[in-house]
Design a protein around this motif. Sequence first.
Motif, mmCIF file in Angstrom:
data_model
loop_
_atom_site.group_PDB
_atom_site.id
_atom_site.type_symbol
_atom_site.label_atom_id
_atom_site.label_comp_id
_atom_site.label_asym_id
_atom_site.label_seq_id
_atom_site.Cartn_x
_atom_site.Cartn_y
_atom_site.Cartn_z
ATOM 1 N N ASP A 220 60.156 12.666 70.526
ATOM 2 C CA ASP A 220 61.479 13.265 70.350
ATOM 3 C C ASP A 220 62.524 12.618 71.240
ATOM 4 O OD1 ASP A 220 60.441 14.966 68.498
ATOM 5 O OD2 ASP A 220 60.272 16.692 69.845
ATOM 6 N N PHE A 221 62.066 11.879 72.269
ATOM 7 C CA PHE A 221 62.999 11.308 73.235
ATOM 8 C C PHE A 221 63.123 9.794 73.125
ATOM 9 C CE2 PHE A 221 61.246 15.241 74.871
ATOM 10 C CZ PHE A 221 62.373 15.920 75.298
ATOM 11 N N VAL A 222 62.469 9.192 72.118
ATOM 12 C CA VAL A 222 62.388 7.735 72.040
ATOM 13 C C VAL A 222 63.740 7.076 71.862
ATOM 14 C CG1 VAL A 222 61.580 5.825 70.611
ATOM 15 C CG2 VAL A 222 59.987 7.610 71.295
ATOM 16 N N ASN A 223 64.550 7.488 70.961
ATOM 17 C CA ASN A 223 65.809 6.799 70.664
ATOM 18 C C ASN A 223 67.032 7.459 71.274
ATOM 19 O OD1 ASN A 223 64.728 4.666 69.085
ATOM 20 N ND2 ASN A 223 64.423 6.119 67.398
ATOM 21 N N GLN A 224 66.848 8.210 72.332
ATOM 22 C CA GLN A 224 67.963 8.867 73.006
ATOM 23 C C GLN A 224 68.400 8.013 74.195
ATOM 24 O OE1 GLN A 224 67.435 13.071 73.685
ATOM 25 N NE2 GLN A 224 66.048 13.288 71.940
ATOM 26 N N ASN A 225 69.023 6.890 73.876
ATOM 27 C CA ASN A 225 69.417 5.931 74.901
ATOM 28 C C ASN A 225 70.379 6.560 75.902
ATOM 29 O OD1 ASN A 225 67.927 3.961 73.620
ATOM 30 N ND2 ASN A 225 69.640 3.245 72.389
ATOM 31 N N GLY A 226 70.092 6.322 77.187
ATOM 32 C CA GLY A 226 70.956 6.822 78.247
ATOM 33 C C GLY A 226 70.652 8.240 78.679
ATOM 34 N N GLN A 227 69.789 8.937 77.953
ATOM 35 C CA GLN A 227 69.447 10.309 78.313
ATOM 36 C C GLN A 227 68.155 10.317 79.116
ATOM 37 O OE1 GLN A 227 69.536 13.151 75.118
ATOM 38 N NE2 GLN A 227 68.198 14.610 76.176
ATOM 39 N N ALA A 228 68.202 10.958 80.260
ATOM 40 C CA ALA A 228 67.028 10.980 81.127
ATOM 41 C C ALA A 228 65.908 11.810 80.507
ATOM 42 C CB ALA A 228 67.399 11.556 82.488
ATOM 43 N N TYR A 229 64.681 11.333 80.649
ATOM 44 C CA TYR A 229 63.519 12.084 80.170
ATOM 45 C C TYR A 229 63.366 13.321 81.049
ATOM 46 C CZ TYR A 229 58.732 13.025 78.647
ATOM 47 O OH TYR A 229 57.607 13.608 78.124
ATOM 48 N N PRO A 230 63.289 14.518 80.481
ATOM 49 C CA PRO A 230 63.375 15.740 81.278
ATOM 50 C C PRO A 230 62.086 16.184 81.952
ATOM 51 C CG PRO A 230 63.231 16.299 78.955
ATOM 52 C CD PRO A 230 63.305 14.805 79.030
ATOM 53 N N TYR A 231 60.960 15.541 81.621
ATOM 54 C CA TYR A 231 59.684 15.971 82.185
ATOM 55 C C TYR A 231 59.080 14.857 83.037
ATOM 56 C CZ TYR A 231 60.354 19.192 78.299
ATOM 57 O OH TYR A 231 60.887 20.092 77.424
ATOM 58 N N GLY A 232 58.304 15.233 84.016
ATOM 59 C CA GLY A 232 57.663 14.238 84.860
ATOM 60 C C GLY A 232 56.514 13.549 84.152
ATOM 61 N N PRO A 233 56.053 12.405 84.676
ATOM 62 C CA PRO A 233 54.959 11.667 84.040
ATOM 63 C C PRO A 233 53.606 12.335 84.245
ATOM 64 C CG PRO A 233 55.586 10.614 86.083
ATOM 65 C CD PRO A 233 56.573 11.719 85.860
ATOM 66 N N VAL A 234 52.654 11.929 83.405
ATOM 67 C CA VAL A 234 51.276 12.397 83.485
ATOM 68 C C VAL A 234 50.365 11.178 83.487
ATOM 69 C CG1 VAL A 234 49.458 13.722 82.331
ATOM 70 C CG2 VAL A 234 51.818 14.539 82.271
ATOM 71 N N SER A 235 49.359 11.182 84.342
ATOM 72 C CA SER A 235 48.427 10.053 84.397
ATOM 73 C C SER A 235 47.288 10.252 83.413
ATOM 74 C CB SER A 235 47.859 9.912 85.812
ATOM 75 O OG SER A 235 46.920 10.949 86.063
ATOM 76 N N ILE A 236 46.472 9.227 83.225
ATOM 77 C CA ILE A 236 45.323 9.313 82.348
ATOM 78 C C ILE A 236 44.375 10.418 82.788
ATOM 79 C CG2 ILE A 236 43.210 8.094 81.635
ATOM 80 C CD1 ILE A 236 44.826 5.520 81.587
#
Length: 241
Positions: A220-236
């Motif tokens: 849902d966030f792939v083509n939202q250029n300039g918009q910060a991803y709202p969730y933190g990363p997750v590792s394997i």
Amino acid sequence: MSDQPDVSRRRFLRSSVAIVPVASLAACEPRSSTSSEASPSGASAAVAATPYKPKFFDTNEWRFINAAVDRLIPHDDEGPGALDLGVPEFIDRQMDTPYAHGATWYMQGPFQQGAPELGYQLKLVPRDIYRLGIASVDRYCIKAHGEPFAALNDATRDTVLASLESGQADLGDVPAAAFFGQLLQNTREGYFCDPVHGGNRGMGAWKMIGFPGARADFMDFVNQNGQAYPYGPVSINGERT
């Protein structure tokens, strides 16, 4: 090495994540997962309590690796440095993989320097490049500056790295540019890899560039250029920040 301000270096780091192929990371054995790794505070405490001990690099080589990656990606106000994220651990662990032994490479002679598009042509596998290259760089530094690389100040270290990158330094056993390229590539990989490989501790690099990591769904966030991803990363391994 560039003389541009650190902010330019950080832009470079953000863009260079796209050119670090996932396939280039060797399948080294993951660190065992514990309950403390489920939270950032627990993971950080575990790392601080158990300093990593290198298995491949000896004491002098380990000093070099730490000093070199610290200059390639130093800590600054915009984000963590290579030492903060455990890049030396990543490189050391890679040395015990089939990748570092050249197990999947064609390593029969003759060995001749061909056109650049032919790719890597040396008879040295990554383990050899590091072992011979570090010793050669230290000899070069002692001759030119009176001390091994790790004992030099930051400005002189940068000068040495620049001479390696340009190929102007004569290392004898290893082409200087090839050694620098190996070191820089593995430093980038360790900085941006999944923490399961030993680098990118606490997913600090992913947080800096807004990368979601191993999340199952972020389309849902792939083509939202300039918009910060709202969730933190997750590792394997399921570690979250």
